[in-house]
Design an enzyme around this catalytic site. Sequence first.
Site, short mmCIF file in Angstrom:
data_model
loop_
_atom_site.label_atom_id
_atom_site.label_comp_id
_atom_site.label_asym_id
_atom_site.label_seq_id
_atom_site.Cartn_x
_atom_site.Cartn_y
_atom_site.Cartn_z
N HIS A 2 0.86 -1.19 0.00
CA HIS A 2 0.00 0.00 0.00
C HIS A 2 0.90 1.23 0.00
CE1 HIS A 2 -2.85 2.97 1.66
NE2 HIS A 2 -3.83 2.14 1.34
N GLN B 100 -4.71 -5.11 6.99
CA GLN B 100 -5.69 -6.10 6.52
C GLN B 100 -5.64 -7.37 7.37
OE1 GLN B 100 -8.00 -5.52 4.27
NE2 GLN B 100 -7.20 -3.51 3.73
N LYS C 161 -10.65 -0.35 9.90
CA LYS C 161 -10.89 -1.61 9.19
C LYS C 161 -11.26 -2.73 10.17
CE LYS C 161 -7.25 -0.34 5.89
NZ LYS C 161 -8.03 0.24 4.82
#
Length: 405
Positions: free
Chosen positions: A122, A202, A225
């Site tokens: 990212h 993630q 998230k």
Amino acid sequence: MSFDPETVRQEFPILKREVNGRPLVYLDSAASAQKPRAVIEAMRRVMETSYANVHRGLHTLANETTDAYERARASVARFINAASPNEIVFTKGGTEAINLVASSIGLGLQAGDEIVLSEMEHHANIVPWHFLRERQGVVLKFVPVTDDGRLDLEAYGEMIGPRTRMVALSHMSNVLGTVNPAREIIEMAHAAGVPVLLDGCQAIVHLPIDVQALDVDFYAFSSHKLYGPTGIGVLYGKADRLQALAPYQGGGEMIGSVSLDEITYADPPHRFEAGTPAIVEAIGLGAAVEWLEGLDREAVARHEHALYDRVIEGLNGVNWLKPIGQAPGKGAIFSFNVEGAHAHDIAQILDRYGIAVRAGTHCAEPLMRRFGVTSSARASFALYNTLDEADSFVDALGRARSFFT
């Protein structure tokens, strides 16, 4: 313990709404997950009953809020099995956590020193290191990605050399869904005396994380998230690693003492938490991880994989769809392109059916170039999604395709 997605869905108020006259099917959790009532209520409660600044007052409200803030730190430490809450630094997100390490490590780097990254990172784990390349002449090396979306571990091993000062890699790709072999990555780096930072933004959502078992030096992740609020994230660092880092920002809270002639710094984690922190958000993050601890995480993981498998099965045999990332053991993220259609158009058409997916570069332009595309659409699955929603996505994707034929 057991897990029932239909029961869990009742804890997310937003999932009751409709979009364009259809039930919301939210498949954009890799960008930001929705919030359970436990998080919403925890934040509301502190604002309504005991809000005050933390660490700086002796009155009742200050003590109550400080206790809640530090309980959140302890909850996060327990969630990832840190050795101590003092190894948990609150930041404004995963991005700031990585910037903190890069900035502080960078103070001791010289031209020619090397940082090992990968093509699947990212931008949050690329740009801070580019600052060091631009300003100090640090060399960036990027581990290549295979055609099916795995890290080339042989190439990775060859990149670690006498000038390597840091390895900074994703634990799980936000585009490919690839779960990298973190323990092996860390062991290879440590064998050469090189510390490792993992971007866990993630992975923390989908995997049980034990930082002590991984033996990772730094682990960064965000709250939003992880079913928590925005504006708060975490940097885990081994105690000795944090103690060796210079402060990232200056101001109140992070000092030992200040005079006109000199300053001394507080011990970690407060050394890295200058100014008034995101108090309510940290408490919300604490509520999120406590809520997650009440679920059967293994059952959740099986459910998320079942959603991904349902979509793959439903799309089996179509010749107009190109998936991106098919590594064995990957997480429940499905990135793809549709022949003859731009990803943005696909996302907009799916929205007509109430289905929310991501479209664009996903803050991973080098990875897009690696796979020869300018963008992709992405459906990311979470614990509150259902098999019926997976079927709705497959059906709507077929309908979207029909617009371009």
